[in-house]
Scaffold this motif. Structure first.
Motif, PDB file in Angstrom:
ATOM      1  N   PHE A   1       7.919 -46.812  19.694  1.00 27.66           N
ATOM      2  CA  PHE A   1       8.434 -45.441  19.755  1.00 27.66           C
ATOM      3  C   PHE A   1       7.556 -44.690  20.751  1.00 27.66           C
ATOM      4  N   GLY A   2       8.069 -44.518  21.941  1.00 26.55           N
ATOM      5  CA  GLY A   2       7.302 -43.892  22.998  1.00 26.55           C
ATOM      6  C   GLY A   2       7.004 -44.857  24.123  1.00 26.55           C
ATOM      7  N   VAL A   3       8.025 -45.566  24.597  1.00 25.51           N
ATOM      8  CA  VAL A   3       7.847 -46.504  25.705  1.00 25.51           C
ATOM      9  C   VAL A   3       7.520 -45.755  26.987  1.00 25.51           C
ATOM     10  N   MET A   4       8.170 -44.622  27.198  1.00 26.43           N
ATOM     11  CA  MET A   4       8.033 -43.880  28.446  1.00 26.43           C
ATOM     12  C   MET A   4       7.334 -42.543  28.262  1.00 26.43           C
ATOM     13  N   GLY A   5       6.604 -42.375  27.175  1.00 25.14           N
ATOM     14  CA  GLY A   5       5.859 -41.147  26.930  1.00 25.14           C
ATOM     15  C   GLY A   5       5.184 -41.239  25.585  1.00 25.14           C
ATOM     16  N   ASP A   6       4.175 -40.422  25.354  1.00 22.67           N
ATOM     17  CA  ASP A   6       3.417 -40.480  24.107  1.00 22.67           C
ATOM     18  C   ASP A   6       4.022 -39.512  23.094  1.00 22.67           C
TER      19      ASP A   6
ATOM     20  N   HIS B   1       2.599 -47.960  16.515  1.00 21.18           N
ATOM     21  CA  HIS B   1       3.790 -47.146  16.819  1.00 21.18           C
ATOM     22  C   HIS B   1       5.026 -47.991  17.117  1.00 21.18           C
ATOM     23  N   VAL B   2       5.033 -49.232  16.669  1.00 21.86           N
ATOM     24  CA  VAL B   2       6.201 -50.104  16.842  1.00 21.86           C
ATOM     25  C   VAL B   2       7.011 -50.100  15.543  1.00 21.86           C
ATOM     26  N   PHE B   3       8.323 -49.943  15.672  1.00 27.90           N
ATOM     27  CA  PHE B   3       9.206 -49.852  14.507  1.00 27.90           C
ATOM     28  C   PHE B   3      10.423 -50.747  14.699  1.00 27.90           C
ATOM     29  N   LYS B   4      11.052 -51.081  13.596  1.00 33.11           N
ATOM     30  CA  LYS B   4      12.359 -51.740  13.680  1.00 33.11           C
ATOM     31  C   LYS B   4      13.341 -50.743  14.266  1.00 33.11           C
ATOM     32  N   VAL B   5      14.091 -51.174  15.242  1.00 33.02           N
ATOM     33  CA  VAL B   5      15.128 -50.313  15.817  1.00 33.02           C
ATOM     34  C   VAL B   5      16.225 -50.108  14.772  1.00 33.02           C
ATOM     35  N   PRO B   6      16.549 -48.871  14.429  1.00 38.44           N
ATOM     36  CA  PRO B   6      17.580 -48.661  13.409  1.00 38.44           C
ATOM     37  C   PRO B   6      18.969 -48.963  13.939  1.00 38.44           C
TER      38      PRO B   6
ATOM     39  N   MET C   1       0.852 -54.580  33.105  1.00 46.88           N
ATOM     40  CA  MET C   1       1.954 -53.743  32.631  1.00 46.88           C
ATOM     41  C   MET C   1       2.084 -53.875  31.120  1.00 46.88           C
ATOM     42  N   ASN C   2       2.297 -52.745  30.434  1.00 51.28           N
ATOM     43  CA  ASN C   2       2.465 -52.747  28.986  1.00 51.28           C
ATOM     44  C   ASN C   2       3.595 -53.690  28.568  1.00 51.28           C
ATOM     45  N   ALA C   3       3.341 -54.464  27.494  1.00 47.45           N
ATOM     46  CA  ALA C   3       4.308 -55.478  27.067  1.00 47.45           C
ATOM     47  C   ALA C   3       5.644 -54.864  26.695  1.00 47.45           C
ATOM     48  N   HIS C   4       5.599 -53.658  26.109  1.00 47.25           N
ATOM     49  CA  HIS C   4       6.852 -53.033  25.697  1.00 47.25           C
ATOM     50  C   HIS C   4       7.640 -52.537  26.901  1.00 47.25           C
ATOM     51  N   ILE C   5       6.942 -52.111  27.977  1.00 48.10           N
ATOM     52  CA  ILE C   5       7.637 -51.717  29.198  1.00 48.10           C
ATOM     53  C   ILE C   5       8.278 -52.939  29.834  1.00 48.10           C
ATOM     54  N   LYS C   6       7.554 -54.077  29.817  1.00 51.20           N
ATOM     55  CA  LYS C   6       8.136 -55.319  30.324  1.00 51.20           C
ATOM     56  C   LYS C   6       9.400 -55.671  29.537  1.00 51.20           C
ATOM     57  N   GLN C   7       9.311 -55.512  28.200  1.00 52.60           N
ATOM     58  CA  GLN C   7      10.472 -55.808  27.360  1.00 52.60           C
ATOM     59  C   GLN C   7      11.634 -54.904  27.722  1.00 52.60           C
ATOM     60  N   ARG C   8      11.327 -53.627  27.956  1.00 49.84           N
ATOM     61  CA  ARG C   8      12.368 -52.674  28.339  1.00 49.84           C
ATOM     62  C   ARG C   8      13.033 -53.089  29.653  1.00 49.84           C
ATOM     63  N   ILE C   9      12.232 -53.474  30.648  1.00 47.11           N
ATOM     64  CA  ILE C   9      12.784 -53.880  31.937  1.00 47.11           C
ATOM     65  C   ILE C   9      13.669 -55.103  31.776  1.00 47.11           C
ATOM     66  N   LEU C  10      13.207 -56.058  30.953  1.00 47.34           N
ATOM     67  CA  LEU C  10      13.997 -57.259  30.712  1.00 47.34           C
ATOM     68  C   LEU C  10      15.321 -56.914  30.061  1.00 47.34           C
TER      69      LEU C  10
ATOM     70  N   GLN D   1      12.096 -42.907  25.297  1.00 48.71           N
ATOM     71  CA  GLN D   1      12.459 -44.317  25.455  1.00 48.71           C
ATOM     72  C   GLN D   1      13.037 -44.624  26.837  1.00 48.71           C
ATOM     73  N   LEU D   2      13.679 -43.637  27.439  1.00 50.32           N
ATOM     74  CA  LEU D   2      14.317 -43.864  28.733  1.00 50.32           C
ATOM     75  C   LEU D   2      13.611 -43.141  29.877  1.00 50.32           C
ATOM     76  N   GLY D   3      12.718 -42.208  29.550  1.00 47.66           N
ATOM     77  CA  GLY D   3      11.880 -41.585  30.571  1.00 47.66           C
ATOM     78  C   GLY D   3      12.551 -40.515  31.394  1.00 47.66           C
ATOM     79  N   ARG D   4      13.542 -39.857  30.839  1.00 53.24           N
ATOM     80  CA  ARG D   4      14.198 -38.781  31.582  1.00 53.24           C
ATOM     81  C   ARG D   4      14.880 -37.821  30.610  1.00 53.24           C
ATOM     82  N   LYS D   5      15.290 -36.689  31.141  1.00 55.21           N
ATOM     83  CA  LYS D   5      15.978 -35.702  30.328  1.00 55.21           C
ATOM     84  C   LYS D   5      17.463 -36.033  30.279  1.00 55.21           C
ATOM     85  N   ALA D   6      18.037 -35.893  29.120  1.00 53.81           N
ATOM     86  CA  ALA D   6      19.463 -36.184  28.957  1.00 53.81           C
ATOM     87  C   ALA D   6      20.296 -35.118  29.656  1.00 53.81           C
ATOM     88  N   ASP D   7      21.225 -35.565  30.494  1.00 51.39           N
ATOM     89  CA  ASP D   7      22.195 -34.650  31.077  1.00 51.39           C
ATOM     90  C   ASP D   7      23.084 -34.114  29.949  1.00 51.39           C
ATOM     91  N   PRO D   8      23.318 -32.804  29.892  1.00 47.20           N
ATOM     92  CA  PRO D   8      24.089 -32.236  28.778  1.00 47.20           C
ATOM     93  C   PRO D   8      25.458 -32.883  28.583  1.00 47.20           C
TER      94      PRO D   8
END
Length: 321
Positions: free
Chosen positions: A226-231, A257-262, A1-10, A293-300
């Motif tokens: 930047f792009g945990v759940m998509g390219d 593609h890793v950046f400081k979170v603003p 599993m991608n390390a950044h996805i693991k970080q996201r799950i954690l 980052q979250l892998g889904r479409k934002a509800d309006p």
């Protein structure tokens, strides 16, 4: 599993937070903390730093100052996609805000500077930005009697590179923006934000935004891909050296593609958004974050409420002058 996805799950596992009732004050264990209402920086050094921050003589040709790109009346950032340097060259990335920058664990989008002092050095020498060489810059400052006196009053060794860096960094550490309405809410005033804004904060937490945007600066305390759940970059269809992110610093493939979170304080004032300024509005930025980052479409409705919450993070900027 991608390390950044693991970080996201954690992160998500650590912030499984219930929806707060909109009618109660925030509990003490909220993942966002209020800003202090004061600073302890030396007043003389901060005032000297303020003068330097606004002085175009810091650039090699006298064309730009720190304040040319970090405009305090525009949220400490620049309303342009890319900022204009001393010879008309454009910066490689969108200018991040200087407000509350002292709360960031690293400086620049790719985190290449560990301190504000190191950030000052980088910008002053950067050929796209100020393009100065320290010996020439120090000679210009030492030739100015008012600067000589100010440095001698604040530093035993007068005009030096380290002291210029420290003075500007000291001033930047005073650029906090306290008393945001959300801070007042965190401090116990349940009326400081509306019921809809409280619901927006609850949705912000429930959606997972809080996993990267928390702490005193509502971000700025970690790196993230930047792009945990998509390219994101493939979908963008073009790329630049700036898109490499942290990879440009470490050379490690996992940092591509890793950046400081603003930080998100005053975010309503700092459009356009992201390192590439690809999002022109908060609505655009929230859509991108949900998709990549979250892998889904934002509800309006979620998006509307979250943006209402984000606008409560705008603080008092009268001290940031």
């Amino acid at each position: 599993m991608n390390a950044h996805i693991k970080q996201r799950i954690l992160h998500l596992a650590l912030v499984v937070l219930p929806l707060a009732s909109p009618c109660i004050a925030a509990p003490l264990n909220e993942p966002i903390k209020p800003l202090p209402r004061w600073h302890t920086e030396d007043a003389g050094r901060a005032e000297l730093g303020r003068r330097l921050f606004n002085d175009k003589r810091l650039s090699a040709n006298g064309a730009v100052a720190c304040s040319s790109c970090h405009q305090l009346d525009r949220g400490g950032a620049d309303d342009k996609r890319l900022s204009v340097g001393l010879n008309g060259d454009l910066t490689l990335v969108n200018t991040p805000t200087v407000l509350n920058a002292s709360l960031n664990f690293r400086q620049f989008w790719n985190g290449r500077a560990a301190t504000l002092e190191a950030q000052v050095d980088d910008v002053i020498r950067n050929p796209r930005e100020m393009g100065s060489e320290w010996p020439a810059l120090l000679a210009r400052l030492a030739a100015d009697e008012t600067y000589r006196d100010a440095f001698e009053s604040s530093y035993a060794d007068g005009v030096t590179q380290a002291n210029v860096q420290n003075a500007i960094a000291t001033y930047e550490r005073t650029l906090l923006t306290p008393k945001a309405r959300f801070d007042l809410f965190l401090e116990g005033d349940s009326t400081a934000i509306s019921d809809e804004e409280k619901t927006g904060y609850a949705r912000f937490k429930q959606s997972g935004c809080i996993s990267c945007h928390q702490g005193m600066n509502v971000g700025g305390n970690m790196f993230q891909k930047f792009g945990v759940m998509g390219d994101y970059f493939k979908d963008k269809g073009s790329s630049s050296e700036a898109d490499l992110g942290r990879f440009s610093v470490t050379g490690r493939d996992e940092d591509r593609h890793v950046f400081k979170v603003p930080g998100l304080r005053n975010v309503e004032l700092t459009a356009p958004y992201f390192h590439d300024a690809s999002a022109q509005t908060l609505e655009d930025a929230v859509d991108v974050m949900f998709k990549y980052q979250l892998g889904r479409k934002a509800d309006p409705e979620d998006k509307r409420l979250i943006i209402l919450f984000l606008k409560t993070l705008t603080g008092e900027t009268k001290g940031a002058q």
